[in-house]
Scaffold this active site. Sequence first.
Site, PDB file in Angstrom:
ATOM      1  N   ARG A 222     -30.735  40.373  -5.128  1.00 32.88           N
ATOM      2  CA  ARG A 222     -30.540  40.502  -3.675  1.00 32.88           C
ATOM      3  C   ARG A 222     -31.704  41.158  -2.938  1.00 32.88           C
ATOM      4  NH1 ARG A 222     -24.341  42.285  -2.927  1.00 32.88           N
ATOM      5  NH2 ARG A 222     -24.117  42.013  -5.144  1.00 32.88           N
TER       6      ARG A 222
ATOM      7  N   PRO B 231     -26.441  49.631 -10.115  1.00 29.59           N
ATOM      8  CA  PRO B 231     -26.429  50.873 -10.857  1.00 29.59           C
ATOM      9  C   PRO B 231     -25.955  52.093 -10.066  1.00 29.59           C
ATOM     10  CG  PRO B 231     -28.449  49.691 -11.251  1.00 29.59           C
ATOM     11  CD  PRO B 231     -27.706  48.932 -10.220  1.00 29.59           C
ATOM     12  N   GLU B 232     -25.051  52.825 -10.670  1.00 32.87           N
ATOM     13  CA  GLU B 232     -24.676  54.134 -10.163  1.00 32.87           C
ATOM     14  C   GLU B 232     -25.290  55.151 -11.124  1.00 32.87           C
ATOM     15  OE1 GLU B 232     -20.481  54.453  -9.191  1.00 32.87           O
ATOM     16  OE2 GLU B 232     -20.347  52.303  -8.949  1.00 32.87           O
TER      17      GLU B 232
END
Length: 281
Positions: free
Chosen positions: A121, A2-3
């Site tokens: 991750r 997400p940005e």
Amino acid sequence: MPELPEVETIKRQLVQKIIGKVIAEVEVNKPKQFKGKIVDIMGAKITDVNRKAKFLILDLDNGKHILIHLKMTGQLIFVDPSGKYGGGHPIPPFNLPVPNKYTHITIRFKDGSVLYFNDLRQFGWMKVLDKIEKEKELQKTGIEPLSPNFTIDKFKQLLAKKPNAKIKLFLMDQSIISGIGNIYASEICYYAHVLPDRTNKTLTNQEIQRIHESIIKVLKLAIKYNGTSANDYVNLDGRQGTFDKMLRVYNRKGKRCECGGAINKVKMGQRGTYYCDNCQK
DNA sequence: TATATTGTTACACC
DNA sequence: TGGTGTAACAATAT
């Protein structure tokens, strides 16, 4: 991944869903991703949800705050007892029901609804902070590009601080401007018709103006389309954003730009960087 | 098998 | 000191 637009999308959905909910149970499977004391949030009511840079901030009625950073692959999935938001995740390996093996933190509310924190991750985290700690953490972030303070003059001032920085890497520097990541940095350079490796000091006034406009335009457009689903981003309800259809250069190596030019890929700062070799100068 | 992946930070180096 | 560039974090997919 997400940005800013993705985090903003999640924030807007969370506002509708979890304000007023009371935390009844917290399950942490990956302790490294949950910092702080669970006991500090037990029984607390969520009073507000905000976003600063790529952080999500849940305000609690006991004066504490839960700060959330999703980093590359974090997700928040809200599940309502009605089943309405328990829908599938479209992109492998996230087309799994929740919870799944990537669900590392589970927050159950008093009314039975649940917020799942998934992270393939495991770079993302949740932190329980008091007001002072929270402000200290958020102070490190640069100006919000969609705030009225982000004027063309302000942008020029910021650019002048790092004359030798490459514009794409500069846009991604969180201590200067908040919320622009690798995808949108490439897209912004494209919309501004500027090559990503141009250094700040070589930019003309006109180019600076175009970059400034593009930052605002691209981020607003991305929010409108609920973000980008490049690989593993999904919305709060498990559905994809659709901004990926709007991407002009990112992940389009070898394809043609609208202008007929070829889209090339290079590496900058260890990150894939895409540009059109014809219409970006 | 080698390389790629959206974010951030610790650390070496100048 | 401060600024800059790289490796590392982990788990996949190609």
